[in-house]
Every structure is written in C-alpha cells, then in structure tokens.
Scaffold this motif. Structure first.
Motif: not given
Length: 502
Positions: A316-330, A333-347
């Motif tokens: 999931y490239d460029e996760m920004r808003n609540d919808e993006d994080f909700k889809l990542y979470t859903d 939790l459904a058992g799919i391996g997820m790799i999210g990309v987010v902007h952050a200045t520290s881990p």
C-alpha cells in the motif's frame, strides 16, 4: 472533422507534413466543451483550444478551409459522428474507440498514427543521474541530480521558461502519451494532471490552482534489489518467515518506494502472490505483480477485490488518510500480509499514525515491523510485542497493564513502551523514563558502585536498575553508597534494587 483526441495528439503536425489534407471542420459542441473545461482549469481543455488556434493559423497559411459547424446541443463525439454521417465528411481521431464507433455507423474515419520523428521531448532534460526535473513559468529549469539522500539542485538553463514554453512542453507530453508504451493520463482534475509517460511520472499544475504553469517530472534513478541493501540475515529471515504487518517509513525522497519495490519483488521471487495499491501508480514492477490504482476504485471495491483474489502480500503505497489506514488494518486482520509506505521524520512517528486509529491491543497484530529509510538505506528496524508488566518509570505492582514494547530489532532492546494511562494512549521512551536515558544511567550507576565494590555490576531489568553484589563483598556496601543510590532514585524517579549474587 477533428475530435478532441486528434487535437491533443497535435493534429497540426500532420497538416504541416501533409499526412492529412482537406478542409478543416470543428464542431460547435466540441468548442463549447473545451471552453467549459478551460474555464474549469482542466489542462487538456486548454491544450486542445491552443491546438485549434494553431490549426486555424495553419489553414490560412496553407490556403485550406477552416470552419466551425453544427450546434452545441449534444455531446461532442456523438454530434460530430452524426454530422459526418449526414454530410459525408471524415472524422480525424487518435482514439481507437472513436474509430470503432465510426466503423459501426459507417462514417469515414482517419486514425492518426505516430509520426516517425515522434519522441519524448522532456528527455533532453535528463541524464543518467537525474532524479527529477522541475519546470515552472518565469523560472529557470532545474533538476535534482544524484541519488536519494545525496543529490544536488542544478540549473539546466540560464533562460527562464515563458508561459508559451510551458504550454508547448505540456502539449508535447500529452501528445507523447499515445505512442509511448505503458503511458496514460491517470488523473485530470481542475488545475492539475498526473501522467505516466513510460518511466516518467509527470505532475502538471496551472492557474488558478498554482500561481503559474508548472511541471514536475520524476524518474527512478536505480532499480534496487534486497541484496543491494546489505541487510542483516536476521532481518531477511524475519521478512521471509514472519513479517506480515510491515510499514516502510521515511521523509520524502529518501527511497521508501524504492525499498518497497525491492521488497515486493523479493516476495514475488519467493513464490508469493503480490499486488499493490497506489495513488497514483508510481512503482515500476514486473508484470507478475498487479498494480491497482485507488483513483479508479472505491475503497470497498478494492477491499472486495483483494479479499477474493487472496494475495499473500499487498503493498500500500503512500498511506495518508483514515481510509488508507482503515483498509490496511482490515486487510491485515483478514490475514493478508501488508506492506505500507508512509511519510515520517522518525520511525516512531510511523507508529503514531496508527495509535489514534486503532485500539492498542490490536496494534501488534496489525503492525509487527517498522523499517525506517534514510538516504536510501535501512537506518532503523523496530519490532512490536505486547506483554503485561509495570511500565518503565512506574513503581507500584498494581499498575501492571498490557504494554506494547517497541524494540530495536537487531539489539532486541526496548526503546519505547506504549500503554494506556487514564484514557490516553502513551508512547514513552524507555530511556527518558529512566531519567537521563537507560544506557547512560546504567553506566553512571556502574561507575558509582564499582568505585566501592569492584566486582559488582548494574543491569536495567523490567523498569528498574538491579545492583548485583557478590555475597563475599556485601560488607563493602556502606552507608555512603546507600545514600548516593537513594538520592539518584529520588532525583531521576528511578527504582534501584540490590541483589546478592553467587
């Protein structure tokens, strides 16, 4: 009769070279649509109107007819086909669907083919080290050259670009979409356009959205594999065996997407089914990896597609808003391996993104690995684990609660603790909870104790500092040492315990 696609393809070039000839007709419905689009800030509408002006000027020079015909009551493509069907004229188009509709209605049609000299004009701005090119009206063209984290900003010309220059460059890019493989206009909104042109990702803005015509062109400088990152074997083993909730974080331009591409290809080579969600599509991946665009589907539709297609991993490239994080979470939790990309200045900032959106107890199930990228390299990797304990810095045993430990993966040392205090979720640095930092305080206590009891040692365990004293040297534990330890406890709000060792 010209349609919009022929105008966007630069039909004036075909007239100039006598590839097509005859009197030129423009339907009023098309003119009306282009006027509305241009007023609304649509880039393609403005380019098509500019092309009509070019064709009109060329017709005067070439002594051919130019006329605007029909009425403006219908949708332009339908109107021009009906007009040509009734009058026996020919539709000129660059759209294959338009050609098929003309064939169906028995309307004469010319489908414009790429000219031999057609090429991507923006390539003149790039060399092998160019990461991106930045063009703006009334400014000198500039480029970033180098690699992520090690680049310089250089001027490509001493002459500022005019508005006419910018419109010409944008027009050339739009013209190139049709003949460059893997190219398309991904998004067009009022005042902006996002184009994929081969390996080039192009963003165009115009007034009133921006204060002038602007174009940003990015291109991947290097394609890297996981082997190029020289990762610790323990981390590679984690990726291979039990990392399924991965977040890749970093500042813009540091190489997050490049690492995500390498990880996606790594899983593909392991025989995993990998898909991506992008907005817009920005990764350059093998055909075996399906890339979905969030701009062309609702979140619910993507959710259903991915659950039914059952990928092993989804990037999931460029996760920004609540919808993006909700889809990542859903999906996670459904058992799919997820790799999210987010902007952050520290881990730790990447983890903060989840705290306000999901319950604390579910975070370790959603997120198990945080990879922080700086200057194109993996700088820090965190792993998350939930345990029940008294949070560091607290003393009472009845304050024990579920705590998410955020550990440096390679050293296995907890650097942060996450827990609920009152009604607020806290993320507390373990080092700061011990006053001046766990490592420095441990060293300080060791120096104090060893000056009096040379064989003693101090170790930080479960939120307190344990002084291990050999039984035979307990006689050296005097009042002066006790007093100093108690003062440190009070001053830094830490707990120190004495333990006899064999």
């Amino acid at each position: 009769m010209l349609d919009k696609s022929s105008l966007l393809n630069g039909v004036s070039r075909y007239l100039e070279k006598n590839v097509i000839y005859g009197n030129i007709l423009i339907h009023k419905s098309l003119v009306r649509e282009l006027e509305e689009e241009s007023r609304d800030g649509m880039v393609s509408g403005d380019i098509a109107l500019e092309e009509i002006n070019k064709v009109k000027e060329m017709s005067e020079r070439l002594l051919i007819g130019f006329d605007i015909v029909g009425d403006g009551t219908k949708e332009s493509d339908v109107a021009l086909r009906e007009f040509c069907q009734s009058k026996g004229c020919t539709v000129v188009t660059s759209d294959d669907l338009q050609r098929k509709m003309c064939d169906l209605m028995k309307v004469q049609c010319i489908l414009l083919q790429p000219l031999p000299e057609d090429r991507i004009s923006i390539e003149t701005y790039f060399d092998e080290n160019t990461m991106s090119v930045h063009l703006k009206e009334d400014s000198k063209p500039k480029a970033k050259r180098g690699k992520p984290g090690e680049w310089e900003f250089v001027e490509l010309s001493s002459d500022p670009l005019t508005k006419a220059d910018m419109k010409r460059i944008v027009s050339d890019v739009v013209n190139s979409v049709r003949f460059v493989k893997g190219s398309f206009i991904e998004i067009e909104r009022k005042g902006s356009m996002i184009i994929q042109l081969g390996n080039y990702r192009i963003v165009v803005t115009r007034p009133p959205l921006s204060d002038g015509w602007e174009m940003t062109i990015t291109r991947p400088v290097a394609r890297r594999s996981m082997d190029d990152y020289s990762l610790d074997q323990r981390l590679l083993d984690k990726f291979r065996d039990h990392a399924e909730g991965i977040v890749i974080a970093g500042s813009p331009g540091m190489g997050k997407t490049t690492f995500a591409q390498a990880l996606a290809e790594y899983y593909m080579r392991l025989g995993k089914i990998v898909k991506t969600i992008e907005s817009p599509r920005d990764m350059h991946l093998p055909p075996d990896i399906t890339q979905y665009s969030k701009n062309y589907a609702e979140i619910g539709e993507l959710h259903d597609i991915l659950l039914l297609s059952r990928p092993d991993y989804t990037v999931y490239d460029e996760m920004r808003n609540d919808e993006d994080f909700k889809l990542y979470t859903d999906l996670r939790l459904a058992g799919i391996g997820m790799i999210g990309v987010v902007h952050a200045t520290s881990p730790i900032d990447a983890i903060h993104r989840f705290v306000s959106r999901v319950d604390l107890g579910t975070i370790p199930n959603i997120l198990d690995t945080v990879v922080f990228i700086r200057n194109g390299t993996v700088e820090k990797v965190y792993s998350l684990e939930m345990i029940v304990k008294v949070p560091s810095g607290l003393r009472e045993a009845d304050l024990a609660r579920p705590v998410v430990e955020i550990k440096d993966f390679l050293s296995d040392k907890a650097e942060y603790e996450m827990y609920v205090f009152g009604e607020q979720t806290m993320i507390v640095p373990v080092k700061s909870a011990s006053g001046k930092g766990g490592d420095s305080m441990e060293s300080r206590l060791n120096r104090i104790v060893e000056n009096i009891i040379p064989d003693a040692s101090v170790k930080y365990e479960e939120g307190e500092y344990v002084v291990n004293i050999p039984k035979e040297q307990i006689g050296k534990f005097n009042r002066k040492l006790t007093s100093r330890l108690r003062k440190l406890e009070k001053k830094h709000n830490i707990k120190i315990r004495i333990r006899l060792s064999e």
